[in-house]
Design a protein around this motif. Sequence first.
Motif, PDB file in Angstrom:
ATOM      1  N   LEU A   1       0.813  -1.209   0.000  1.00 17.92           N
ATOM      2  CA  LEU A   1       0.000   0.000   0.000  1.00 17.92           C
ATOM      3  C   LEU A   1       0.854   1.270   0.000  1.00 17.92           C
ATOM      4  O   LEU A   1       0.441   2.309  -0.529  1.00 17.92           O
ATOM      5  N   ALA A   2       2.041   1.186   0.592  1.00 14.26           N
ATOM      6  CA  ALA A   2       2.889   2.367   0.727  1.00 14.26           C
ATOM      7  C   ALA A   2       3.634   2.716  -0.555  1.00 14.26           C
ATOM      8  O   ALA A   2       4.159   3.831  -0.671  1.00 14.26           O
ATOM      9  N   HIS A   3       3.708   1.783  -1.513  1.00 14.48           N
ATOM     10  CA  HIS A   3       4.472   2.017  -2.736  1.00 14.48           C
ATOM     11  C   HIS A   3       3.547   1.903  -3.939  1.00 14.48           C
ATOM     12  O   HIS A   3       3.158   0.804  -4.340  1.00 14.48           O
ATOM     13  N   ARG A   4       3.226   3.029  -4.513  1.00 16.18           N
ATOM     14  CA  ARG A   4       2.194   3.116  -5.539  1.00 16.18           C
ATOM     15  C   ARG A   4       2.539   2.344  -6.806  1.00 16.18           C
ATOM     16  O   ARG A   4       1.634   1.953  -7.562  1.00 16.18           O
ATOM     17  N   GLU A   5       3.823   2.110  -7.066  1.00 17.00           N
ATOM     18  CA  GLU A   5       4.163   1.406  -8.309  1.00 17.00           C
ATOM     19  C   GLU A   5       3.633  -0.030  -8.350  1.00 17.00           C
ATOM     20  O   GLU A   5       3.501  -0.621  -9.414  1.00 17.00           O
ATOM     21  N   PHE A   6       3.293  -0.572  -7.160  1.00 14.55           N
ATOM     22  CA  PHE A   6       2.755  -1.926  -7.112  1.00 14.55           C
ATOM     23  C   PHE A   6       1.259  -1.976  -7.441  1.00 14.55           C
ATOM     24  O   PHE A   6       0.753  -3.036  -7.806  1.00 14.55           O
ATOM     25  N   TRP A   7       0.565  -0.887  -7.296  1.00 19.75           N
ATOM     26  CA  TRP A   7      -0.893  -0.899  -7.406  1.00 19.75           C
ATOM     27  C   TRP A   7      -1.412  -1.397  -8.754  1.00 19.75           C
ATOM     28  O   TRP A   7      -2.396  -2.141  -8.790  1.00 19.75           O
ATOM     29  N   PRO A   8      -0.796  -1.020  -9.893  1.00 16.09           N
ATOM     30  CA  PRO A   8      -1.312  -1.533 -11.174  1.00 16.09           C
ATOM     31  C   PRO A   8      -1.278  -3.056 -11.273  1.00 16.09           C
ATOM     32  O   PRO A   8      -2.073  -3.634 -12.019  1.00 16.09           O
ATOM     33  N   LEU A   9      -0.389  -3.703 -10.543  1.00 18.95           N
ATOM     34  CA  LEU A   9      -0.319  -5.167 -10.600  1.00 18.95           C
ATOM     35  C   LEU A   9      -1.598  -5.807 -10.057  1.00 18.95           C
ATOM     36  O   LEU A   9      -1.971  -6.905 -10.474  1.00 18.95           O
TER      37      LEU A   9
ATOM     38  N   PHE B   1       6.977 -10.243  -6.213  1.00 19.71           N
ATOM     39  CA  PHE B   1       8.110 -10.766  -5.453  1.00 19.71           C
ATOM     40  C   PHE B   1       9.417 -10.174  -5.973  1.00 19.71           C
ATOM     41  O   PHE B   1      10.228  -9.630  -5.200  1.00 19.71           O
ATOM     42  N   ASP B   2       9.635 -10.244  -7.293  1.00 17.46           N
ATOM     43  CA  ASP B   2      10.886  -9.768  -7.875  1.00 17.46           C
ATOM     44  C   ASP B   2      11.031  -8.255  -7.728  1.00 17.46           C
ATOM     45  O   ASP B   2      12.123  -7.755  -7.436  1.00 17.46           O
ATOM     46  N   ALA B   3       9.927  -7.525  -7.928  1.00 16.12           N
ATOM     47  CA  ALA B   3       9.998  -6.062  -7.810  1.00 16.12           C
ATOM     48  C   ALA B   3      10.347  -5.638  -6.386  1.00 16.12           C
ATOM     49  O   ALA B   3      11.082  -4.663  -6.184  1.00 16.12           O
ATOM     50  N   THR B   4       9.836  -6.368  -5.406  1.00 14.19           N
ATOM     51  CA  THR B   4      10.168  -6.049  -4.015  1.00 14.19           C
ATOM     52  C   THR B   4      11.651  -6.271  -3.748  1.00 14.19           C
ATOM     53  O   THR B   4      12.313  -5.435  -3.109  1.00 14.19           O
ATOM     54  N   LEU B   5      12.185  -7.374  -4.247  1.00 14.71           N
ATOM     55  CA  LEU B   5      13.615  -7.647  -4.076  1.00 14.71           C
ATOM     56  C   LEU B   5      14.457  -6.557  -4.738  1.00 14.71           C
ATOM     57  O   LEU B   5      15.448  -6.088  -4.163  1.00 14.71           O
ATOM     58  N   ILE B   6      14.060  -6.151  -5.942  1.00 11.43           N
ATOM     59  CA  ILE B   6      14.809  -5.114  -6.660  1.00 11.43           C
ATOM     60  C   ILE B   6      14.739  -3.794  -5.901  1.00 11.43           C
ATOM     61  O   ILE B   6      15.745  -3.094  -5.745  1.00 11.43           O
ATOM     62  N   ARG B   7      13.569  -3.455  -5.431  1.00  8.71           N
ATOM     63  CA  ARG B   7      13.408  -2.189  -4.711  1.00  8.71           C
ATOM     64  C   ARG B   7      14.237  -2.158  -3.428  1.00  8.71           C
ATOM     65  O   ARG B   7      14.672  -1.090  -2.979  1.00  8.71           O
TER      66      ARG B   7
ATOM     67  N   LEU C   1      16.187  -7.027 -17.126  1.00 12.05           N
ATOM     68  CA  LEU C   1      15.847  -5.846 -16.327  1.00 12.05           C
ATOM     69  C   LEU C   1      16.162  -4.581 -17.115  1.00 12.05           C
ATOM     70  O   LEU C   1      17.192  -4.487 -17.778  1.00 12.05           O
ATOM     71  N   PHE C   2      15.247  -3.604 -17.027  1.00 15.55           N
ATOM     72  CA  PHE C   2      15.454  -2.308 -17.654  1.00 15.55           C
ATOM     73  C   PHE C   2      15.966  -1.348 -16.579  1.00 15.55           C
ATOM     74  O   PHE C   2      15.182  -0.774 -15.810  1.00 15.55           O
ATOM     75  N   HIS C   3      17.257  -1.155 -16.556  1.00 11.89           N
ATOM     76  CA  HIS C   3      17.882  -0.439 -15.447  1.00 11.89           C
ATOM     77  C   HIS C   3      17.583   1.058 -15.456  1.00 11.89           C
ATOM     78  O   HIS C   3      17.767   1.727 -14.440  1.00 11.89           O
ATOM     79  N   ASP C   4      17.143   1.589 -16.586  1.00 16.56           N
ATOM     80  CA  ASP C   4      16.845   3.013 -16.640  1.00 16.56           C
ATOM     81  C   ASP C   4      15.368   3.312 -16.381  1.00 16.56           C
ATOM     82  O   ASP C   4      14.929   4.460 -16.516  1.00 16.56           O
ATOM     83  N   ALA C   5      14.574   2.301 -16.014  1.00 19.80           N
ATOM     84  CA  ALA C   5      13.148   2.500 -15.737  1.00 19.80           C
ATOM     85  C   ALA C   5      12.978   3.275 -14.437  1.00 19.80           C
ATOM     86  O   ALA C   5      13.836   3.226 -13.545  1.00 19.80           O
ATOM     87  N   PRO C   6      11.841   3.990 -14.293  1.00 21.48           N
ATOM     88  CA  PRO C   6      11.676   4.876 -13.129  1.00 21.48           C
ATOM     89  C   PRO C   6      11.395   4.178 -11.807  1.00 21.48           C
ATOM     90  O   PRO C   6      11.575   4.768 -10.749  1.00 21.48           O
ATOM     91  N   ASN C   7      10.904   2.930 -11.840  1.00 19.47           N
ATOM     92  CA  ASN C   7      10.644   2.232 -10.580  1.00 19.47           C
ATOM     93  C   ASN C   7      10.874   0.733 -10.748  1.00 19.47           C
ATOM     94  O   ASN C   7      11.113   0.238 -11.862  1.00 19.47           O
ATOM     95  N   ALA C   8      10.798   0.029  -9.619  1.00 22.68           N
ATOM     96  CA  ALA C   8      11.145  -1.394  -9.614  1.00 22.68           C
ATOM     97  C   ALA C   8      10.212  -2.224 -10.478  1.00 22.68           C
ATOM     98  O   ALA C   8      10.647  -3.172 -11.143  1.00 22.68           O
ATOM     99  N   VAL C   9       8.920  -1.909 -10.494  1.00 24.59           N
ATOM    100  CA  VAL C   9       7.966  -2.694 -11.280  1.00 24.59           C
ATOM    101  C   VAL C   9       8.248  -2.533 -12.767  1.00 24.59           C
ATOM    102  O   VAL C   9       8.235  -3.515 -13.529  1.00 24.59           O
ATOM    103  N   LYS C  10       8.519  -1.296 -13.202  1.00 16.47           N
ATOM    104  CA  LYS C  10       8.768  -1.064 -14.620  1.00 16.47           C
ATOM    105  C   LYS C  10      10.136  -1.564 -15.066  1.00 16.47           C
ATOM    106  O   LYS C  10      10.396  -1.670 -16.274  1.00 16.47           O
TER     107      LYS C  10
END
Length: 287
Positions: free
Chosen positions: A34-42, A114-120, A133-142
Amino acid sequence: MPDSRPIAAAALQPIRNVVSASFLYPFKGIYYFLAHREFWPLFGRQLIPLTVISLVILGILFTFTYLPQVAFLLIFHGPTAWFNAVFLVLGEGQVLVALLFEAFMVDETLVNVFDATLIREGLVDLVSPSRILFHDAPNAVKRLGKPTSAAVYSPFSFRQIAEFVLFLPLNLIPVIGTPFFLVLTGARAGPFHHWRYFKLLGLTKKERKEAIRRRGWKYTWFGTVALLLQLVPVLSMFFLLTTACGSALWVVKLEEQKRLIAEAPVPAPTTGADEENPPPPYSDDPI
């Protein structure tokens, strides 16, 4: 030289005590998601429609099976039958939702969470060998690209479903039946939440069994809380995602613990008094 690992392990016991509170991680996953908005679209892509379908399933079950089961449980439980029948119907609904979960391939979404959380949390090196992985993306999910190898969060197990169904009658036992059912099924389900972690580490079947054995009770408590959350009507699909997030947060702590143990200073070897004060060098000169 004596093995320094037991000394390092003892020095880091407070870390283990924190990690051992595994039952907290499903709740931490809720807050983190809930605290990290990038996860919400999932959640919205697949799980909102599935949530609606699961609500329909639970509505049908409660409409047609709840009262008959209450009438049956009254023979054994008395007034608590009304409460215990709720868990019985929710358990039956969970079996159907699990089959629905597999049919719609929601597991891919859980892997992404799971993977996005580890990356973040900085564990890019753990994830990168198994997916683009797209290292220049703005957040962990992307940053998540296509997996380069089979990516499964928790393998579908007919055995687990069958055991769940077989254990449902435990709810017929007054007072202790429902808690025993939850703990027993939680013990079976707990290790599956780290299946992806085991695969990322490249563990063999033997190593995986040893890891599960070492953390047996921790997986039991994690699995029990995760099961309780998934029995909550309306929110069961949402809690599937947040539990994946919580299991990844547990992995972050486990990896941190491993790193701290590896970096712990090695104490100097203990020596006897003769080694501390060596004798003068030998000489055969009589003078």
